[in-house]
Design a protein around this motif. Structure first.
Motif, mmCIF file in Angstrom:
data_model
loop_
_atom_site.group_PDB
_atom_site.id
_atom_site.type_symbol
_atom_site.label_atom_id
_atom_site.label_comp_id
_atom_site.label_asym_id
_atom_site.label_seq_id
_atom_site.Cartn_x
_atom_site.Cartn_y
_atom_site.Cartn_z
ATOM 1 N N VAL A 75 -31.392 48.727 -12.063
ATOM 2 C CA VAL A 75 -30.333 47.889 -11.492
ATOM 3 C C VAL A 75 -30.837 47.157 -10.256
ATOM 4 C CG1 VAL A 75 -28.055 47.935 -10.396
ATOM 5 C CG2 VAL A 75 -28.471 49.299 -12.436
ATOM 6 N N GLY A 76 -31.643 47.824 -9.439
ATOM 7 C CA GLY A 76 -32.214 47.183 -8.257
ATOM 8 C C GLY A 76 -33.099 46.004 -8.630
ATOM 9 N N LEU A 98 -23.250 47.968 -10.630
ATOM 10 C CA LEU A 98 -23.033 48.596 -9.329
ATOM 11 C C LEU A 98 -21.692 49.324 -9.277
ATOM 12 C CD1 LEU A 98 -24.226 46.300 -6.379
ATOM 13 C CD2 LEU A 98 -25.102 48.533 -7.063
ATOM 14 N N VAL A 99 -20.660 48.664 -9.783
ATOM 15 C CA VAL A 99 -19.328 49.279 -9.784
ATOM 16 C C VAL A 99 -19.339 50.562 -10.605
ATOM 17 C CG1 VAL A 99 -16.937 48.990 -10.528
ATOM 18 C CG2 VAL A 99 -18.119 47.113 -9.379
ATOM 19 N N MET A 100 -19.993 50.517 -11.761
ATOM 20 C CA MET A 100 -20.072 51.707 -12.618
ATOM 21 C C MET A 100 -20.864 52.822 -11.931
ATOM 22 S SD MET A 100 -20.728 49.813 -16.281
ATOM 23 C CE MET A 100 -20.981 51.353 -17.156
ATOM 24 N N LEU A 101 -21.987 52.465 -11.305
ATOM 25 C CA LEU A 101 -22.789 53.458 -10.598
ATOM 26 C C LEU A 101 -22.019 54.069 -9.430
ATOM 27 C CD1 LEU A 101 -26.458 52.088 -10.344
ATOM 28 C CD2 LEU A 101 -25.704 54.243 -11.363
ATOM 29 N N PHE A 102 -21.288 53.216 -8.714
ATOM 30 C CA PHE A 102 -20.516 53.692 -7.568
ATOM 31 C C PHE A 102 -19.432 54.663 -8.025
ATOM 32 C CE2 PHE A 102 -17.255 53.358 -4.237
ATOM 33 C CZ PHE A 102 -18.035 53.573 -3.106
ATOM 34 N N VAL A 216 -23.367 53.590 0.921
ATOM 35 C CA VAL A 216 -23.184 52.526 1.923
ATOM 36 C C VAL A 216 -23.926 51.259 1.502
ATOM 37 C CG1 VAL A 216 -23.651 51.865 4.308
ATOM 38 C CG2 VAL A 216 -22.792 54.152 3.812
ATOM 39 N N ILE A 217 -25.166 51.417 1.034
ATOM 40 C CA ILE A 217 -25.948 50.261 0.571
ATOM 41 C C ILE A 217 -25.247 49.568 -0.590
ATOM 42 C CG2 ILE A 217 -28.125 49.563 -0.501
ATOM 43 C CD1 ILE A 217 -29.502 51.794 1.044
ATOM 44 N N MET A 218 -24.692 50.351 -1.503
ATOM 45 C CA MET A 218 -24.026 49.780 -2.671
ATOM 46 C C MET A 218 -22.794 48.970 -2.271
ATOM 47 S SD MET A 218 -24.376 52.997 -5.313
ATOM 48 C CE MET A 218 -23.448 52.283 -6.643
ATOM 49 N N VAL A 219 -22.045 49.439 -1.276
ATOM 50 C CA VAL A 219 -20.859 48.702 -0.832
ATOM 51 C C VAL A 219 -21.262 47.328 -0.298
ATOM 52 C CG1 VAL A 219 -19.025 48.648 0.896
ATOM 53 C CG2 VAL A 219 -19.460 50.757 -0.368
ATOM 54 N N PHE A 224 -22.010 41.302 -0.840
ATOM 55 C CA PHE A 224 -22.928 40.166 -0.816
ATOM 56 C C PHE A 224 -23.048 39.511 -2.189
ATOM 57 C CE2 PHE A 224 -25.391 42.063 2.994
ATOM 58 C CZ PHE A 224 -24.474 41.492 3.863
ATOM 59 N N THR A 225 -22.977 40.312 -3.249
ATOM 60 C CA THR A 225 -23.060 39.749 -4.606
ATOM 61 C C THR A 225 -21.862 38.851 -4.893
ATOM 62 O OG1 THR A 225 -24.260 41.706 -5.387
ATOM 63 C CG2 THR A 225 -23.251 40.326 -7.054
ATOM 64 N N MET A 226 -20.668 39.302 -4.521
ATOM 65 C CA MET A 226 -19.467 38.485 -4.732
ATOM 66 C C MET A 226 -19.537 37.183 -3.932
ATOM 67 S SD MET A 226 -16.463 41.379 -4.684
ATOM 68 C CE MET A 226 -15.190 40.157 -4.851
ATOM 69 N N VAL A 227 -19.980 37.275 -2.663
ATOM 70 C CA VAL A 227 -20.078 36.079 -1.822
ATOM 71 C C VAL A 227 -21.105 35.110 -2.396
ATOM 72 C CG1 VAL A 227 -20.742 35.223 0.458
ATOM 73 C CG2 VAL A 227 -19.342 37.289 0.262
ATOM 74 N N LEU A 228 -22.252 35.627 -2.823
ATOM 75 C CA LEU A 228 -23.303 34.756 -3.365
ATOM 76 C C LEU A 228 -22.865 34.106 -4.675
ATOM 77 C CD1 LEU A 228 -26.151 33.652 -3.073
ATOM 78 C CD2 LEU A 228 -27.009 35.700 -4.251
#
Length: 238
Positions: A75-76, A98-102, A216-219, A224-228
């Motif tokens: 994923v990274g 990311l959402v699934m992993l979180f 914390v990193i995932m949040v 940032f993904t949504m903004v980008l």
């Protein structure tokens, strides 16, 4: 390169966070492999007594960690490539992963908190079963097997007995407990129950701290993904 200004800054920040996320996946994979092959846990969890294998709940958790580490590295990489290419499709896929992993991490954290004492309790019960057989005054094959199981526990954890040992155990203590180099105290007398709890609580603390940092990193990555993605969608080039 379609995005500019603040959006471009967010793009490279997302790339950097994804690189950290990829490294974190590698660290988790490495830690999980270390836990799997750690001499203390391996010696204890490979034991068998009366046809019963030592409880393997700890190994199940380790295998889950190995899978999580591998998925995080994938994923990274996906996030890094999607950010550099400014691909909405890749970033959308990355966000979904990311959402699934979180969600899985939160669920695993809740399960781990509820069952935090399960692993040590199962091993303590296994130890007690062998303990009862080992102090049996009647010489049997089962007693010899139990004595070997206790010797592995005692040598691995540098402990001796349960802490409230009876006269039967005192009679065989010299043959079952490891010796100390200090001549004043020839036998190690710390409770194996205590050592077992300490062994797994230390490892769970390491796992919990790593999970908190990654969460914390995932949040931040999701934000940032949504903004980008919004910035890419609003760029005239797209």
């Amino acid at each position: 390169m379609a995005v500019t200004g603040c959006s471009q800054c967010i793009k490279y920040m997302l790339f950097f966070l994804n690189f950290i996320f990829w490294l974190a996946g590698g660290v988790i994979l490495g830690v999980a492999l270390w836990l799997r092959h750690d001499s203390q846990t391996s010696n204890l969890l490979m034991l068998q007594f009366d046809g019963t294998q030592a409880p393997g709940t700890f190994y199940i958790s380790v295998y889950v960690l190995i899978a999580i580490g591998a998925v995080m590295m994938f994923v990274g990489f996906l996030g890094c490539y999607g950010a550099i290419q400014e691909s909405q499709c890749l970033l959308g896929t990355f966000f979904t992963c990311l959402v699934m992993l979180f969600a899985c991490e939160v669920a695993a954290g809740i399960w781990g908190f509820i069952n935090r004492d399960t692993i040590s309790t199962e091993l303590i019960n296994f130890y007690d079963t062998a303990y009862i057989k080992a102090v049996d005054p009647v010489e049997t094959t089962s007693r010899q097997a139990a004595a070997k199981v206790l010797e592995v526990f005692h040598d691995t954890l540098e402990c001796c007995g349960k802490g409230d040992d009876n006269e039967l155990f005192t009679a065989v203590q010299a043959s079952l407990c490891p010796k100390k180099t200090n001549p004043v105290d020839l036998l190690i007398s710390q409770s194996c129950h205590t050592k077992l709890r300490e062994l797994f609580s230390e490892k769970l603390h390491v796992i919990g701290l790593a999970a908190l940092v990654i969460a914390v990193i995932m949040v931040f990555e999701m934000i940032f993904t949504m903004v980008l993605c919004c910035a890419i969608r609003n760029t005239p080039a797209y």
